[in-house]
Design a protein around this motif. Sequence first.
Motif, PDB file in Angstrom:
ATOM      1  N   LYS A 125      69.673  63.736 -15.602  1.00 56.72           N
ATOM      2  CA  LYS A 125      69.488  63.739 -14.082  1.00 56.72           C
ATOM      3  C   LYS A 125      68.241  64.475 -13.726  1.00 56.72           C
ATOM      4  CE  LYS A 125      74.433  63.785 -13.180  1.00 56.72           C
ATOM      5  NZ  LYS A 125      74.607  62.463 -12.378  1.00 56.72           N
ATOM      6  N   GLU A 167      57.878  58.146  -7.697  1.00 57.25           N
ATOM      7  CA  GLU A 167      57.779  56.653  -7.179  1.00 57.25           C
ATOM      8  C   GLU A 167      57.640  56.342  -5.753  1.00 57.25           C
ATOM      9  OE1 GLU A 167      61.213  54.899  -8.969  1.00 57.25           O
ATOM     10  OE2 GLU A 167      60.670  55.041 -11.085  1.00 57.25           O
ATOM     11  N   MET A 168      58.186  57.419  -5.170  1.00 57.18           N
ATOM     12  CA  MET A 168      58.010  56.996  -3.700  1.00 57.18           C
ATOM     13  C   MET A 168      56.726  57.626  -3.215  1.00 57.18           C
ATOM     14  SD  MET A 168      61.605  58.621  -1.875  1.00 57.18           S
ATOM     15  CE  MET A 168      62.194  59.965  -3.185  1.00 57.18           C
ATOM     16  N   ASP A 208      74.013  66.076  -8.047  1.00 59.07           N
ATOM     17  CA  ASP A 208      73.921  64.830  -7.326  1.00 59.07           C
ATOM     18  C   ASP A 208      73.998  65.329  -5.608  1.00 59.07           C
ATOM     19  OD1 ASP A 208      73.728  63.218  -9.336  1.00 59.07           O
ATOM     20  OD2 ASP A 208      75.708  62.771  -9.221  1.00 59.07           O
ATOM     21  N   ASN A 214      65.611  62.228 -13.700  1.00 57.57           N
ATOM     22  CA  ASN A 214      65.590  61.131 -12.339  1.00 57.57           C
ATOM     23  C   ASN A 214      64.944  61.376 -11.224  1.00 57.57           C
ATOM     24  OD1 ASN A 214      66.565  59.178 -14.390  1.00 57.57           O
ATOM     25  ND2 ASN A 214      68.725  59.579 -13.824  1.00 57.57           N
ATOM     26  N   TYR A 215      65.403  62.889 -10.823  1.00 57.84           N
ATOM     27  CA  TYR A 215      64.748  63.320  -9.332  1.00 57.84           C
ATOM     28  C   TYR A 215      63.359  63.278  -9.285  1.00 57.84           C
ATOM     29  CZ  TYR A 215      69.796  63.897  -8.909  1.00 57.84           C
ATOM     30  OH  TYR A 215      71.321  63.866  -8.711  1.00 57.84           O
ATOM     31  N   THR A 232      66.829  64.218  -3.193  1.00 54.15           N
ATOM     32  CA  THR A 232      66.415  62.750  -3.226  1.00 54.15           C
ATOM     33  C   THR A 232      66.713  62.090  -1.963  1.00 54.15           C
ATOM     34  OG1 THR A 232      66.679  62.574  -5.734  1.00 54.15           O
ATOM     35  CG2 THR A 232      66.673  60.574  -4.590  1.00 54.15           C
ATOM     36  N   TRP A 233      68.044  62.317  -1.553  1.00 58.28           N
ATOM     37  CA  TRP A 233      68.609  61.688  -0.215  1.00 58.28           C
ATOM     38  C   TRP A 233      67.743  61.862   0.963  1.00 58.28           C
ATOM     39  CZ3 TRP A 233      70.679  63.551   3.874  1.00 58.28           C
ATOM     40  CH2 TRP A 233      71.131  64.953   3.895  1.00 58.28           C
ATOM     41  N   GLN A 269      61.378  61.863 -10.981  1.00 62.23           N
ATOM     42  CA  GLN A 269      60.801  60.245 -11.349  1.00 62.23           C
ATOM     43  C   GLN A 269      60.980  59.400  -9.909  1.00 62.23           C
ATOM     44  OE1 GLN A 269      59.336  58.953 -13.998  1.00 62.23           O
ATOM     45  NE2 GLN A 269      59.103  56.909 -13.054  1.00 62.23           N
ATOM     46  N   GLN A 270      61.932  59.781  -9.244  1.00 63.69           N
ATOM     47  CA  GLN A 270      62.180  59.091  -8.088  1.00 63.69           C
ATOM     48  C   GLN A 270      61.220  59.339  -6.799  1.00 63.69           C
ATOM     49  OE1 GLN A 270      66.306  59.645  -7.052  1.00 63.69           O
ATOM     50  NE2 GLN A 270      66.978  58.141  -8.415  1.00 63.69           N
ATOM     51  N   GLN A 280      64.386  60.083   0.497  1.00 58.21           N
ATOM     52  CA  GLN A 280      64.412  58.772   0.715  1.00 58.21           C
ATOM     53  C   GLN A 280      64.638  58.791   2.255  1.00 58.21           C
ATOM     54  OE1 GLN A 280      67.836  58.037  -1.569  1.00 58.21           O
ATOM     55  NE2 GLN A 280      66.671  57.004  -3.329  1.00 58.21           N
TER      56      GLN A 280
END
Length: 197
Positions: free
Chosen positions: A120, A130-131, A62, A123-124, A67-68, A126-127, A71
């Motif tokens: 996990k 989506e972005m 994490d 998820n990354y 991801t962060w 996938q995010q 974003q």
Amino acid sequence: MNVGNGKLNTSDKILLVAIDLMAEKGFKTVTTKEIATAAGISEMTLYRHFGSKKNLLEQGIDRFHYTWEMQKLFKEKLVWDLQTDLLLISKTYHEVMSRNGKMFLITLKERHNLPGIQKKMKNYPQQLKEMLTDYFTRMQVRGKMIPTNPETQAMSFIWMNYGAFMTNLIADEPFTDVSMEEFMTTSVALFARGLTP
């Protein structure tokens, strides 16, 4: 691997040491005592911060994943020029993934043994998909991209970059004389050219 600002709190220090040892010895083999000793702390301090070796690994994933940073990029740095934006996304992706290569290798090795890690790992990307899908949709609305399936283009862009990252990560010797900078610049230019009206 580093954390950006150079100042490490105790948790980050433990995470970095743990990642190095897990990459070197394997998740199952390395002990919490070895991690604590290498971090210059007591095993009790390690348990106070993380509770278990599995939790330590999950928090490392994490803490050091892309991801962060992505974003923040999508919220603050886009200029709505396809080639410029995609090159920035590509460079940021490779910078973060390369910086965290050891963590990535550990998660690949352990994903079947620890179901939480496998979730996990899904998820990354996938995010990011989506972005990128949202970005390509908005570029089409602005008339700056040809009509096409935004999700398909997002996946194509991810696979292009992931493939280059993986090739460099697992290769024992250089796969090519083409630098990563040249690869990114050329591939993004071709990608953008194909999608520009």
